[in-house]
Scaffold this active site. Sequence first.
Site, PDB file in Angstrom:
ATOM      1  N   HIS A 196       0.923  -1.356  -0.062  1.00  0.00           N
ATOM      2  CA  HIS A 196      -0.122  -0.030  -0.064  1.00  0.00           C
ATOM      3  C   HIS A 196       0.677   1.297   0.005  1.00  0.00           C
ATOM      4  O   HIS A 196       0.730   2.262   0.645  1.00  0.00           O
ATOM      5  CB  HIS A 196      -0.978  -0.113   1.431  1.00  0.00           C
ATOM      6  CG  HIS A 196      -1.930  -0.873   1.065  1.00  0.00           C
ATOM      7  ND1 HIS A 196      -3.019  -1.067   0.076  1.00  0.00           N
ATOM      8  CD2 HIS A 196      -2.297  -2.122   1.918  1.00  0.00           C
ATOM      9  CE1 HIS A 196      -3.724  -2.204   0.236  1.00  0.00           C
ATOM     10  NE2 HIS A 196      -3.347  -2.816   1.455  1.00  0.00           N
ATOM     11  N   ASP A 213       0.574  -6.203   4.757  1.00  0.00           N
ATOM     12  CA  ASP A 213      -0.617  -6.862   4.339  1.00  0.00           C
ATOM     13  C   ASP A 213      -0.910  -6.876   2.716  1.00  0.00           C
ATOM     14  O   ASP A 213      -0.521  -6.002   1.835  1.00  0.00           O
ATOM     15  CB  ASP A 213      -1.733  -6.335   4.976  1.00  0.00           C
ATOM     16  CG  ASP A 213      -1.871  -4.629   4.938  1.00  0.00           C
ATOM     17  OD1 ASP A 213      -1.116  -3.983   4.765  1.00  0.00           O
ATOM     18  OD2 ASP A 213      -3.111  -4.136   4.535  1.00  0.00           O
ATOM     19  N   GLU A 214      -1.912  -7.505   2.266  1.00  0.00           N
ATOM     20  CA  GLU A 214      -2.441  -7.532   1.000  1.00  0.00           C
ATOM     21  C   GLU A 214      -1.434  -7.250  -0.263  1.00  0.00           C
ATOM     22  O   GLU A 214      -1.520  -6.393  -0.796  1.00  0.00           O
ATOM     23  CB  GLU A 214      -3.513  -6.393   0.884  1.00  0.00           C
ATOM     24  CG  GLU A 214      -4.662  -6.831   2.130  1.00  0.00           C
ATOM     25  CD  GLU A 214      -5.749  -5.723   1.916  1.00  0.00           C
ATOM     26  OE1 GLU A 214      -7.007  -6.220   2.168  1.00  0.00           O
ATOM     27  OE2 GLU A 214      -5.484  -4.392   2.126  1.00  0.00           O
ATOM     28  N   VAL A 215      -0.556  -8.016  -0.261  1.00  0.00           N
ATOM     29  CA  VAL A 215       0.664  -7.982  -1.203  1.00  0.00           C
ATOM     30  C   VAL A 215       0.193  -8.777  -2.435  1.00  0.00           C
ATOM     31  O   VAL A 215       0.195 -10.126  -2.381  1.00  0.00           O
ATOM     32  CB  VAL A 215       1.982  -8.243  -0.798  1.00  0.00           C
ATOM     33  CG1 VAL A 215       2.897  -8.053  -1.772  1.00  0.00           C
ATOM     34  CG2 VAL A 215       2.295  -7.242   0.477  1.00  0.00           C
TER      35      VAL A 215
END
Length: 613
Positions: free
Chosen positions: A354, A407-409
Amino acid sequence: MDEIITNIEARVATWTFFPIENGEPIQILRYEHAQKYEPHFDFFRDKHNIQFGGNRVATVVMYLSHVRKGGETIFPITNSSLSQTKDDSWSECAKMGYAVKPIKGDALLFFNIRPNATADTSSLHGSCPVIDGEKWSATKWIRARNFDIPHKKLRQIPESKMLQLGVDESYTLKVSKPKRKSILGEAIIEANTVYGALRGLEWHLDGKLRKVLVIDTFNLGKRKLNYCCLLMMHQTFSQLCSFDYTTKTVQIHKAPWSIKDKPRFSYRGLMIDTSRHYLPIDVIKQIIESMSYAKFILFFLHNFRCEREFINAQWNKLKYIIYQILAKIIFASNFPSADNAGINVMAEVDVPGHGESWGVGYPEIWPSPSCREPLDVSKTFTFDIISGILSDMRKIFPFELFHLGGDEVNTTCWRETPHVKEWLHNNNMTAKDAYQYFVLKAQDIAISKNWTPVNWEETFNTFPAKLHPQTIVHNWLGGGVCAKAVAKGFRCIFSNQAFWYLDHLDVPWDMVYTAEPLDGIDTDSEKELVIGGEVCMWGETADASDVQQTIWPRAAAAAGKHVLLMRKSITLTILPRFKHFRCLLNRRGVPAAPVTNFYARRAPDEPGSCYDQ
Ligand SMILES: O=C(O)CCC(=O)C(=O)O
Ligand SMILES: [Fe+2]
């Protein structure tokens, strides 16, 4: 300050020849039928109370009401009592010494300390019981010197007592029963640090409404803390009290009481997502301040990045904006309320998944202009930029933990952008390996700047054996993660989204309260590794117009779990307290939503009080 008070203080100064600065704030006393003030000295015998402004040299008592009979201020052991003759207009009590009738508009001045600086014991005085009428008086105690607290002293506290993870927040609080017929009750708070005292003074979910005791004034007795803390205590002490409009009295519930307490967890956080919608600094400040009301200790500023509306700006402009935001945060974190309220501020730079907005200034850190996240793992320049940002941020975030996201890679960009693909190939790495490589490199940068890294749980779920052993795993996806993390020796923060995501508007307060950070963890040594939990206020659906009523009151249910163990039948035991707390928040100007109002932010159904909606 109120103009009337200023004028009264000026007149007292003119009359007594003591400078205004020597006076303590005026204290108002109210005596109902039969109430009295036991004989006492106004001077202090201990060193502690005289450190700011010296001893109480003189006392001015101003009478605010006519009392038909009784209520005289009496000096039982002064020699002049012999010279005073008294008819039947005086009470029997008044005949026991030299007495002064409370006549509205009169003021009485007496000295507690002799000119040679010794205590004058003939200044012993009290108030006789009121026989007919009601007595109101106002006391001004006058010190030997300027009573202002030197602010420098506030800073001279040892490191171990400063706000940091694990600071001693224990306290004992005792509220005594007032002596029979005396208007005085006594409240004593003892704590090893200012923060312990603050926690002791704040709302306690377990404060059951049993007996009700009415007292009008408080004598903050034996003090371990110095006067600066006392002032804070005095301010916050009011929060234990409620004003009853029928009897027009301040009430303390459940007295006498004695509490010895400390929070269950050293990390009790509230996350604010400032990256999705603009939150004005005043709103951030209000949130920080209101956090202390529920004994939170940590404000987590999610993903420190520029706001979306500026994403197309040129770098120079962006840089300016970023620094403006930094300046705002400096202001927020240095704002006295953050420190005085005992709130640490932790920031986050969420990489590599992000970090897109950082590339507005340095497009080279995107894999390509059309594929921007995760940030380009193949360039050393990407890590130079992260290092630069972290160096800047280190200067303004003194707290020992720093959040690196992780997170959320979604690695599609890496696998599809030719030069990154080639780099992966040359280094014999899969995209998953590169994710690990990126996170570990960012951790090294943070550690080199003397920060302890915090990472969202995906990092732990993907490569637990490789994470730096100091890593604090931040749970969010679901249950059981902290149990796994602590079993591997990592510290953990509990934020299970099923319970502690405040943007999940359909999660009612009791579900928030039911969540237990230590679930599934059996051994004490592993339990200790759960440093606490955090409620998360994600920003997709909230901005300045409704963020506070989305946070409150449900965040307080989580905070309750931070300081208390699970209880059965919470509807009976906790719900009334919880409603009470929401009223308290409203009274302090915090727009907290009705407790049982589903979807939190919907308007109340009933016209009722803040308590029942
Ligand atoms: O109300 C009075 O007459 C006496 C008050 C007093 O002694 C005090 O406030 O210290
Ligand atoms: Fe007094």
